[in-house]
Design a protein around this motif. Structure first.
Motif, PDB file in Angstrom:
ATOM      1  N   UNK A   1      18.460  83.171  -3.345  1.00 47.05           N
ATOM      2  CA  UNK A   1      18.267  81.782  -3.776  1.00 47.05           C
ATOM      3  C   UNK A   1      17.079  81.698  -4.731  1.00 47.05           C
ATOM      4  N   UNK A   2      15.989  82.392  -4.387  1.00 47.37           N
ATOM      5  CA  UNK A   2      14.820  82.409  -5.280  1.00 47.37           C
ATOM      6  C   UNK A   2      15.213  83.009  -6.623  1.00 47.37           C
ATOM      7  N   UNK A   3      16.001  84.089  -6.584  1.00 43.97           N
ATOM      8  CA  UNK A   3      16.437  84.707  -7.830  1.00 43.97           C
ATOM      9  C   UNK A   3      17.270  83.771  -8.689  1.00 43.97           C
ATOM     10  N   UNK A   4      18.109  82.999  -8.056  1.00 47.51           N
ATOM     11  CA  UNK A   4      18.949  82.045  -8.807  1.00 47.51           C
ATOM     12  C   UNK A   4      18.115  80.901  -9.365  1.00 47.51           C
ATOM     13  N   UNK A   5      17.066  80.482  -8.618  1.00 50.91           N
ATOM     14  CA  UNK A   5      16.147  79.472  -9.169  1.00 50.91           C
ATOM     15  C   UNK A   5      15.492  80.000 -10.437  1.00 50.91           C
TER      16      UNK A   5
ATOM     17  N   UNK B   1      20.725  77.863 -10.624  1.00 51.37           N
ATOM     18  CA  UNK B   1      20.701  76.670  -9.785  1.00 51.37           C
ATOM     19  C   UNK B   1      19.286  76.123  -9.783  1.00 51.37           C
ATOM     20  N   UNK B   2      19.148  74.875  -9.318  1.00 52.55           N
ATOM     21  CA  UNK B   2      17.830  74.273  -9.160  1.00 52.55           C
ATOM     22  C   UNK B   2      17.581  73.991  -7.689  1.00 52.55           C
ATOM     23  N   UNK B   3      16.318  74.037  -7.269  1.00 54.25           N
ATOM     24  CA  UNK B   3      16.022  73.648  -5.882  1.00 54.25           C
ATOM     25  C   UNK B   3      16.400  72.198  -5.653  1.00 54.25           C
ATOM     26  N   UNK B   4      16.966  71.903  -4.472  1.00 50.44           N
ATOM     27  CA  UNK B   4      17.299  70.524  -4.127  1.00 50.44           C
ATOM     28  C   UNK B   4      16.011  69.722  -3.962  1.00 50.44           C
ATOM     29  N   UNK B   5      16.076  68.377  -4.109  1.00 48.84           N
ATOM     30  CA  UNK B   5      14.862  67.560  -4.002  1.00 48.84           C
ATOM     31  C   UNK B   5      14.016  67.843  -2.760  1.00 48.84           C
ATOM     32  N   UNK B   6      14.593  68.006  -1.562  1.00 47.38           N
ATOM     33  CA  UNK B   6      13.741  68.278  -0.399  1.00 47.38           C
ATOM     34  C   UNK B   6      13.061  69.644  -0.456  1.00 47.38           C
ATOM     35  N   UNK B   7      13.608  70.602  -1.241  1.00 49.85           N
ATOM     36  CA  UNK B   7      13.012  71.933  -1.337  1.00 49.85           C
ATOM     37  C   UNK B   7      11.837  71.967  -2.306  1.00 49.85           C
ATOM     38  N   UNK B   8      11.782  71.006  -3.212  1.00 51.75           N
ATOM     39  CA  UNK B   8      10.789  71.081  -4.283  1.00 51.75           C
ATOM     40  C   UNK B   8       9.361  70.935  -3.779  1.00 51.75           C
ATOM     41  N   UNK B   9       9.175  70.090  -2.773  1.00 54.58           N
ATOM     42  CA  UNK B   9       7.821  69.907  -2.254  1.00 54.58           C
ATOM     43  C   UNK B   9       7.269  71.220  -1.717  1.00 54.58           C
ATOM     44  N   UNK B  10       8.071  71.926  -0.901  1.00 57.71           N
ATOM     45  CA  UNK B  10       7.629  73.203  -0.352  1.00 57.71           C
ATOM     46  C   UNK B  10       7.411  74.251  -1.428  1.00 57.71           C
ATOM     47  N   UNK B  11       8.280  74.266  -2.448  1.00 60.60           N
ATOM     48  CA  UNK B  11       8.134  75.227  -3.539  1.00 60.60           C
ATOM     49  C   UNK B  11       6.854  74.955  -4.333  1.00 60.60           C
TER      50      UNK B  11
ATOM     51  N   UNK C   1      16.815  76.429 -21.695  1.00 62.19           N
ATOM     52  CA  UNK C   1      17.328  77.718 -22.148  1.00 62.19           C
ATOM     53  C   UNK C   1      18.849  77.739 -22.197  1.00 62.19           C
ATOM     54  N   UNK C   2      19.459  76.672 -21.652  1.00 64.64           N
ATOM     55  CA  UNK C   2      20.918  76.611 -21.660  1.00 64.64           C
ATOM     56  C   UNK C   2      21.568  77.314 -20.510  1.00 64.64           C
ATOM     57  N   UNK C   3      20.754  77.711 -19.510  1.00 65.39           N
ATOM     58  CA  UNK C   3      21.332  78.400 -18.367  1.00 65.39           C
ATOM     59  C   UNK C   3      21.989  77.410 -17.446  1.00 65.39           C
ATOM     60  N   UNK C   4      22.833  77.908 -16.577  1.00 65.16           N
ATOM     61  CA  UNK C   4      23.720  77.076 -15.767  1.00 65.16           C
ATOM     62  C   UNK C   4      22.988  76.355 -14.673  1.00 65.16           C
ATOM     63  N   UNK C   5      23.358  75.099 -14.406  1.00 67.36           N
ATOM     64  CA  UNK C   5      22.783  74.300 -13.330  1.00 67.36           C
ATOM     65  C   UNK C   5      23.665  74.366 -12.105  1.00 67.36           C
ATOM     66  N   UNK C   6      23.091  74.007 -10.944  1.00 68.39           N
ATOM     67  CA  UNK C   6      23.850  74.041  -9.693  1.00 68.39           C
ATOM     68  C   UNK C   6      24.953  73.001  -9.643  1.00 68.39           C
ATOM     69  N   UNK C   7      24.882  72.011 -10.548  1.00 69.03           N
ATOM     70  CA  UNK C   7      25.918  70.985 -10.534  1.00 69.03           C
ATOM     71  C   UNK C   7      27.205  71.473 -11.187  1.00 69.03           C
ATOM     72  N   UNK C   8      27.148  72.666 -11.772  1.00 70.51           N
ATOM     73  CA  UNK C   8      28.323  73.199 -12.461  1.00 70.51           C
ATOM     74  C   UNK C   8      28.579  74.603 -11.951  1.00 70.51           C
ATOM     75  N   UNK C   9      29.241  74.731 -10.828  1.00 66.38           N
ATOM     76  CA  UNK C   9      29.471  76.051 -10.241  1.00 66.38           C
ATOM     77  C   UNK C   9      30.264  76.938 -11.184  1.00 66.38           C
ATOM     78  N   UNK C  10      30.062  78.244 -11.033  1.00 69.78           N
ATOM     79  CA  UNK C  10      30.783  79.186 -11.864  1.00 69.78           C
ATOM     80  C   UNK C  10      32.254  79.222 -11.460  1.00 69.78           C
ATOM     81  N   UNK C  11      33.050  79.830 -12.339  1.00 74.39           N
ATOM     82  CA  UNK C  11      34.489  79.887 -12.063  1.00 74.39           C
ATOM     83  C   UNK C  11      34.779  80.673 -10.793  1.00 74.39           C
ATOM     84  N   UNK C  12      33.847  81.542 -10.388  1.00 78.42           N
ATOM     85  CA  UNK C  12      34.076  82.340  -9.202  1.00 78.42           C
ATOM     86  C   UNK C  12      33.551  81.707  -7.935  1.00 78.42           C
TER      87      UNK C  12
END
Length: 412
Positions: free
Chosen positions: A27-31, A36-46, A67-78
């Motif tokens: 998850x950290x790697x994907x952030x 993906x982006x951390x959800x609102x409740x995760x941001x405070x801890x991060x 940078x144009x990288x993918x957001x969590x709101x748009x899951x990959x085709x897989x």
């Protein structure tokens, strides 16, 4: 400086940062990659872990988005969840065409394929809801839900005369999938599942099921404090419930959740009127719920009423009500960790509003323990909202330590 650079500056590995936040290393790697982006409740801890303000963290995330990288709101085709949804929608389209074909044509297309039995899906769904209700970690149920959806997709692909019953079973499953996502604070997945459940319920002509999907969708809005939008959604649910089965408790559950929306809007009169309407569930028979997608039987009304009074700042009314609810949610009685954790958090919030650190600590610490034991993102989110109430109490080192514990709770 990006997220990865900031982490390295502080000497953290991805594994160490993930451990602090209660998430998986991937998850950290994907952030950090911007997938993906951390959800609102995760941001405070991060932000706390990276020793930056929330504003600085938002700037880092904005830089990643640029940078144009993918957001969590748009899951990959897989993405497996997205693939299930796509396949389900494709099957609805095909099955609609099949019902328009002559009998011989439809049978030719489905020749050799086993047909699903709607009653079997209904029984399995009922069992899954019982497992979900008893599970400490709601996410543990999801693999079974996914398997059941896959099997149901196969049955829908070849169904013809019994499609309405199968559609009801599908709407039921998508509501359950939404509940798992919501408990894990995956709001986008939850909203998508509830929307699909509502659409399929409509096609099945199942008004109570349809209304319940809207109620659950309203919870997504309220979790982000969009109370006016939630009230609109619940108004639609109220009208649908009015067309449903009057022997079921659907309309009373709608009223109970409307009370939360009205409390968020600061309307005490409308809130109490809705709660009074919800109380009428006690006049129904024992068969007013199904133990699955409809479980509202009035047993939680004390804690609901107490929580609404906290929202409205009526602490005098809230505390006595919540203490009664706490007795009802004793773990010895088999009630859920999530439910008791929510009541404890409300009582801690009363202490915060009264500037009483002892009350905050007494109830807050137990709620943290339950959130850890259950891995419930819902309780963790409630506790993180509690931190916003601390104010001057944060100068008390004991309260500050509690806040640090809350910040590390897992909100997957």
């Amino acid at each position: 400086m990006g997220l990865a650079e900031r982490r390295k500056t502080l000497g953290y590995s991805q594994e160490k940062l993930a451990g602090l936040l209660g998430v998986d290393r991937t998850t950290v790697g994907r952030w950090e990659s911007g997938r993906i982006e951390p959800q609102p409740p995760q941001r405070r801890g991060l932000a706390i872990a990276l020793e930056v303000s929330l504003q600085d963290l938002d700037a880092l995330l904005t830089e990643l988005r640029a940078t144009g990288q993918q957001s969590s709101d748009h899951p990959s085709a897989g993405d497996p969840d997205e693939m299930i949804r796509r396949e389900f929608l494709r099957i609805l389209t095909v099955s609609g065409a099949l019902t328009a074909l002559p009998v011989d044509g439809a049978e030719a297309l489905t020749d050799g394929v086993l047909r699903g039995m709607p009653a079997d899906f209904e029984r399995m769904n009922s069992h899954l809801w019982q497992v979900y209700q008893l599970a400490r970690s709601k996410g543990s149920v999801y693999p079974v839900i996914r398997d059941q959806l896959t099997t149901l997709n196969e049955a829908l692909a070849v169904s013809r005369g019994s499609s309405r019953l199968l559609l009801s079973a599908a709407a039921d499953l998508f509501q359950m999938a939404g509940e798992v996502a919501f408990d894990g604070n995956r709001y986008t997945d939850a909203a998508a599942s509830y929307s699909l459940a509502a659409s399929v319920s409509k096609d099945a002509g199942a008004y109570d099921l349809w209304a319940c999907a809207l109620v659950r969708h309203a919870y997504v809005d309220m979790s982000e404090q969009r109370y006016r939008q939630a009230a609109q959604m619940l108004g639609a649910a109220e009208r649908l419930a009015g067309r449903g089965d009057s022997d079921l408790s659907t309309r009373h559950w709608v009223a109970s959740v409307q009370a939360e929306a009205y409390a968020g809007l600061g309307d005490l009169t409308a809130c109490e009127r809705a709660l009074d309407q919800a109380e009428k569930v006690r006049d129904l028979t024992a068969d007013s719920t199904n133990g699955g997608w409809l479980r509202f039987d009035g047993t939680r009304l004390a804690e609901e009423r107490g929580a609404r009074y906290v929202q409205l700042g009526r602490l005098d009314l809230a505390e006595a009500t919540l203490k009664t609810a706490l007795a009802q949610t004793a773990l010895a009685s088999g009630q859920s960790y999530r439910r008791r954790g929510a009541v404890l958090t409300s009582l801690a919030a009363i202490g915060a509003k009264r500037r009483d650190p002892d009350q905050v600590l007494a109830y807050g610490r137990e709620a943290v323990s339950l959130a850890r034991a259950s891995a419930s993102g819902y309780v963790a989110r409630r506790l993180q909202a509690l931190c916003d109430e601390f104010g001057p109490l944060s100068r008390d080192h004991r309260v500050a330590e509690l806040g640090a514990e809350i910040a590390t709770l897992s909100t997957p």
